[in-house]
Design a protein around this motif. Structure first.
Motif, PDB file in Angstrom:
ATOM      1  N   VAL A   1      38.970  34.280  48.709  1.00 33.73           N
ATOM      2  CA  VAL A   1      39.567  33.816  47.454  1.00 33.73           C
ATOM      3  C   VAL A   1      38.510  33.302  46.471  1.00 33.73           C
ATOM      4  O   VAL A   1      38.780  33.220  45.270  1.00 33.73           O
ATOM      5  N   THR A   2      37.328  32.977  46.970  1.00 37.18           N
ATOM      6  CA  THR A   2      36.268  32.518  46.074  1.00 37.18           C
ATOM      7  C   THR A   2      35.356  33.649  45.613  1.00 37.18           C
ATOM      8  O   THR A   2      34.403  33.403  44.869  1.00 37.18           O
ATOM      9  N   ALA A   3      35.644  34.878  46.030  1.00 36.67           N
ATOM     10  CA  ALA A   3      34.793  36.007  45.664  1.00 36.67           C
ATOM     11  C   ALA A   3      34.767  36.217  44.152  1.00 36.67           C
ATOM     12  O   ALA A   3      33.741  36.626  43.588  1.00 36.67           O
ATOM     13  N   GLY A   4      35.882  35.934  43.477  1.00 28.42           N
ATOM     14  CA  GLY A   4      35.944  36.091  42.022  1.00 28.42           C
ATOM     15  C   GLY A   4      34.978  35.164  41.305  1.00 28.42           C
ATOM     16  O   GLY A   4      34.379  35.539  40.285  1.00 28.42           O
ATOM     17  N   VAL A   5      34.829  33.947  41.820  1.00 32.34           N
ATOM     18  CA  VAL A   5      33.887  32.994  41.216  1.00 32.34           C
ATOM     19  C   VAL A   5      32.460  33.505  41.369  1.00 32.34           C
ATOM     20  O   VAL A   5      31.663  33.454  40.424  1.00 32.34           O
ATOM     21  N   PHE A   6      32.148  34.001  42.551  1.00 28.38           N
ATOM     22  CA  PHE A   6      30.811  34.549  42.793  1.00 28.38           C
ATOM     23  C   PHE A   6      30.546  35.740  41.872  1.00 28.38           C
ATOM     24  O   PHE A   6      29.460  35.864  41.284  1.00 28.38           O
ATOM     25  N   LEU A   7      31.553  36.610  41.716  1.00 25.09           N
ATOM     26  CA  LEU A   7      31.401  37.779  40.839  1.00 25.09           C
ATOM     27  C   LEU A   7      31.207  37.344  39.390  1.00 25.09           C
ATOM     28  O   LEU A   7      30.387  37.920  38.659  1.00 25.09           O
ATOM     29  N   LEU A   8      31.939  36.305  38.989  1.00 21.45           N
ATOM     30  CA  LEU A   8      31.803  35.781  37.625  1.00 21.45           C
ATOM     31  C   LEU A   8      30.387  35.257  37.386  1.00 21.45           C
ATOM     32  O   LEU A   8      29.795  35.498  36.330  1.00 21.45           O
TER      33      LEU A   8
END
Length: 247
Positions: free
Chosen positions: A17-24
């Protein structure tokens, strides 16, 4: 997404669920070319943090409260990235992994002790039966709230301080919702701890009689994550925020 407690501790705390933050954060050079895109990121991040906290307020399943608090903390990570402080967003992601994994595994310990019951309205008075789990979930909750000098404080305080210091409408909007979210986070965390461990029990007698701490194999990860939820933020703040920071 529902799953076994160890799986929840992994995917809700640190990975999927935190992958989006890393991608951002990885795509930050692209986002910096568009102020409108950053505005949208801040707007949806702040609204997500508020939505997750208000939803957690009315949940009665111990794992759902912790899961919605993850949605709320993701909002913090997203809106600070939208304010162009990507390292702080990744710092909060890093800190969040420890105290949220601790909360999920502690919740698993409680569910295991209470004959697989997940409604914490049916718990109560467990602090004497599960003292180690009680201590772990209290420390994890305080770190989630951003209690001073625990791991969560160092990133959450930096996020709110930076949002306030932007001195523009979207910065103050995110600061206001972030502060309100922090209050709600404290409220539902205290509610969970109180109804689970402190208030009079609402459980069946045979369930209470058989309630016990898990074996050392299950307690060791809790012990490790408890220490991380206290000290990791302090030791890594200079790595993420910068050397010489007074935060």
């Amino acid at each position: 997404m529902e799953g076994p407690t160890p799986v929840s501790a992994l995917i809700h705390a640190a990975t999927m669920v935190t992958a989006g933050v890393f991608l951002l954060a990885r795509c930050s050079p692209i986002f910096e070319y568009s102020s409108f895109s950053l505005f949208i990121v801040v707007l949806f991040g702040a609204l997500t943090s508020f939505f997750g906290a208000t939803t957690a307020l009315v949940q009665n399943d111990i794992k759902k409260v912790i899961a919605y608090s993850t949605c709320s903390q993701l909002g913090y990570m997203i809106f600070i990235c939208g304010l162009s402080h990507y390292s702080i967003g990744v710092f909060h992601l890093f800190n969040h992994a420890f105290f949220k994994a601790l909360l999920f595994l502690s919740a698993g310990s409680v569910i295991h002790a209470m004959d697989d019951e997940q409604d914490f309205r049916k718990y109560g008075s467990l602090r004497k039966l599960l003292p180690f789990t009680y201590s772990a979930i209290v420390i994890g909750s305080f770190s989630l709230m951003g209690f001073p000098f625990l791991t969560g404080f160092y990133s959450k305080d930096a996020i709110l301080e930076i949002a306030f210091s932007k001195y523009n409408i979207i910065g103050h909007f995110s600061y206001f919702l972030g502060s309100l979210t922090a209050f709600f986070t404290s409220f539902y965390s205290v509610r969970l701890v109180y109804l689970t461990f402190i208030t009079k029990t609402n459980s069946f007698k045979n369930v209470i009689k058989s309630a016990h701490e898990p074996n050392f194999l299950m307690l060791f990860p809790l012990l490790f994550l408890t220490f991380c939820s206290i000290f990791v933020g302090f030791f890594f703040r200079d790595l993420f925020i910068g050397l010489g920071s007074p935060i």
